[in-house]
Design a protein around this motif. Structure first.
Motif, PDB file in Angstrom:
ATOM      1  N   VAL A  90       1.371  -1.004  -0.059  1.00  0.00           N
ATOM      2  CA  VAL A  90       0.147  -0.086   0.065  1.00  0.00           C
ATOM      3  C   VAL A  90       1.101   1.235  -0.185  1.00  0.00           C
ATOM      4  O   VAL A  90       1.943   1.612   0.659  1.00  0.00           O
ATOM      5  CB  VAL A  90      -0.773  -0.100   1.133  1.00  0.00           C
ATOM      6  N   VAL A  91       0.546   2.092  -1.647  1.00  0.00           N
ATOM      7  CA  VAL A  91       1.542   3.466  -1.168  1.00  0.00           C
ATOM      8  C   VAL A  91       0.388   4.896  -0.910  1.00  0.00           C
ATOM      9  O   VAL A  91      -0.817   3.932  -1.119  1.00  0.00           O
ATOM     10  CB  VAL A  91       2.581   3.144  -2.503  1.00  0.00           C
ATOM     11  N   GLU A  92       1.052   5.307  -0.748  1.00  0.00           N
ATOM     12  CA  GLU A  92       0.315   7.115  -0.590  1.00  0.00           C
ATOM     13  C   GLU A  92      -0.249   7.145  -1.803  1.00  0.00           C
ATOM     14  O   GLU A  92      -1.438   7.965  -2.061  1.00  0.00           O
ATOM     15  CB  GLU A  92       0.934   8.086   0.410  1.00  0.00           C
ATOM     16  N   THR A  93       0.848   7.542  -2.916  1.00  0.00           N
ATOM     17  CA  THR A  93       0.563   8.000  -4.205  1.00  0.00           C
ATOM     18  C   THR A  93       1.313   6.905  -5.247  1.00  0.00           C
ATOM     19  O   THR A  93       1.480   5.706  -5.102  1.00  0.00           O
ATOM     20  CB  THR A  93       1.800   9.095  -4.129  1.00  0.00           C
ATOM     21  N   LEU A  94      -0.062   6.699  -6.315  1.00  0.00           N
ATOM     22  CA  LEU A  94       0.051   5.825  -7.568  1.00  0.00           C
ATOM     23  C   LEU A  94       1.265   5.725  -8.088  1.00  0.00           C
ATOM     24  O   LEU A  94       1.625   7.379  -7.842  1.00  0.00           O
ATOM     25  CB  LEU A  94      -0.594   6.137  -7.980  1.00  0.00           C
ATOM     26  N   PRO A  95       2.121   5.216  -8.103  1.00  0.00           N
ATOM     27  CA  PRO A  95       3.446   4.999  -9.170  1.00  0.00           C
ATOM     28  C   PRO A  95       2.768   5.761 -10.604  1.00  0.00           C
ATOM     29  O   PRO A  95       2.355   6.106 -11.041  1.00  0.00           O
ATOM     30  CB  PRO A  95       3.768   3.927  -9.458  1.00  0.00           C
ATOM     31  N   GLU A  96       4.079   6.241 -11.315  1.00  0.00           N
ATOM     32  CA  GLU A  96       4.051   7.368 -12.469  1.00  0.00           C
ATOM     33  C   GLU A  96       3.396   6.241 -13.760  1.00  0.00           C
ATOM     34  O   GLU A  96       4.127   4.642 -13.111  1.00  0.00           O
ATOM     35  CB  GLU A  96       5.185   7.527 -12.922  1.00  0.00           C
ATOM     36  N   SER A  97       2.515   6.637 -14.637  1.00  0.00           N
ATOM     37  CA  SER A  97       2.116   5.485 -15.502  1.00  0.00           C
ATOM     38  C   SER A  97       3.247   5.450 -16.419  1.00  0.00           C
ATOM     39  O   SER A  97       4.122   6.977 -16.579  1.00  0.00           O
ATOM     40  CB  SER A  97       0.257   6.625 -16.114  1.00  0.00           C
ATOM     41  N   ALA A  98       2.687   3.927 -17.349  1.00  0.00           N
ATOM     42  CA  ALA A  98       3.855   4.620 -18.224  1.00  0.00           C
ATOM     43  C   ALA A  98       4.299   5.481 -19.131  1.00  0.00           C
ATOM     44  O   ALA A  98       3.497   5.631 -19.903  1.00  0.00           O
ATOM     45  CB  ALA A  98       4.373   2.848 -18.699  1.00  0.00           C
ATOM     46  N   HIS A  99       5.576   5.816 -19.618  1.00  0.00           N
ATOM     47  CA  HIS A  99       5.632   6.903 -20.715  1.00  0.00           C
ATOM     48  C   HIS A  99       5.316   5.626 -22.038  1.00  0.00           C
ATOM     49  O   HIS A  99       5.937   5.158 -22.259  1.00  0.00           O
ATOM     50  CB  HIS A  99       6.648   7.681 -20.734  1.00  0.00           C
ATOM     51  N   ASP A 100       4.323   6.298 -23.066  1.00  0.00           N
ATOM     52  CA  ASP A 100       5.211   5.946 -24.152  1.00  0.00           C
ATOM     53  C   ASP A 100       6.225   6.096 -25.261  1.00  0.00           C
ATOM     54  O   ASP A 100       6.855   7.204 -25.307  1.00  0.00           O
ATOM     55  CB  ASP A 100       3.538   6.400 -25.394  1.00  0.00           C
ATOM     56  N   ASP A 101       6.936   4.615 -25.455  1.00  0.00           N
ATOM     57  CA  ASP A 101       7.897   5.030 -26.220  1.00  0.00           C
ATOM     58  C   ASP A 101       8.097   4.632 -27.818  1.00  0.00           C
ATOM     59  O   ASP A 101       7.099   4.477 -27.847  1.00  0.00           O
ATOM     60  CB  ASP A 101       8.914   4.629 -25.276  1.00  0.00           C
TER      61      ASP A 101
END
Length: 173
Positions: A90-101
């Motif tokens: 459980v984390v406070e903030t969601l991880p970064e969304s994957a960036h489009d390569d």
């Protein structure tokens, strides 16, 4: 209900158990403490198990109530001890969304270039000029010194052959 006919005794017992105990079970599960969003699933599964052991529903009310609470409690404990819960962080903030390569785009270009290489040179030149060069049929006709009808037919047959080549590679259905 069985076979969409008249309700059986078991059906009536289960319906009565649901009406009588579902609210109590939900409150019990939430008080354990357990996720309120999952509490309804636990109640439903508990009542399903009661249906599978319908003989318990014929017992006195305190026995039925205790049995249902025990089943629900065991289900909550099993879920809390499950590997899914142990691995969940459980984390406070969601991880970064994957960036489009550009990997997909590069892969598509590679497959198309490979498929284009299977075409005759005259069809490949017209298709490349039209789609990659952005030139019109008239411009291509002037550039290659051929009639516009020939440019159109090379485009048509070239695109047809390109589709087949891409189908063979599993890209186009």
């Amino acid at each position: 209900m069985t076979d969409f006919g008249a309700p059986t005794d078991t059906d009536r017992l289960l319906r009565n158990a649901h009406d009588r105990y579902s609210g109590m079970l939900r409150g019990f599960v939430i008080s354990l403490p357990y996720d309120a969003a999952l509490a309804d699933d636990v109640v439903q599964e508990t009542l399903l198990r009661a249906w599978q052991h319908a003989e318990i529903l014929t017992r006195p009310e305190p026995v039925v109530r205790a049995w249902l609470c025990k089943v629900a409690r065991n289900m909550v404990i099993d879920d809390l001890r499950s590997a899914r819960r142990r691995r969940e962080i459980v984390v406070e903030t969601l991880p970064e969304s994957a960036h489009d390569d550009d990997t997909d785009r590069l892969f598509e270009r590679w497959i198309i270039a490979e498929a284009l290489s299977t075409l005759p040179a005259d069809q490949k030149a017209v298709i490349s000029g039209a789609y990659h060069g952005g030139r019109s049929v008239a411009q291509l006709a002037t550039e290659f010194g051929i009639p516009t009808g020939t440019v159109k037919s090379r485009l048509h047959y070239g695109m047809r052959a390109l589709r087949v080549a891409l189908q063979e590679r599993g890209v186009v259905s």
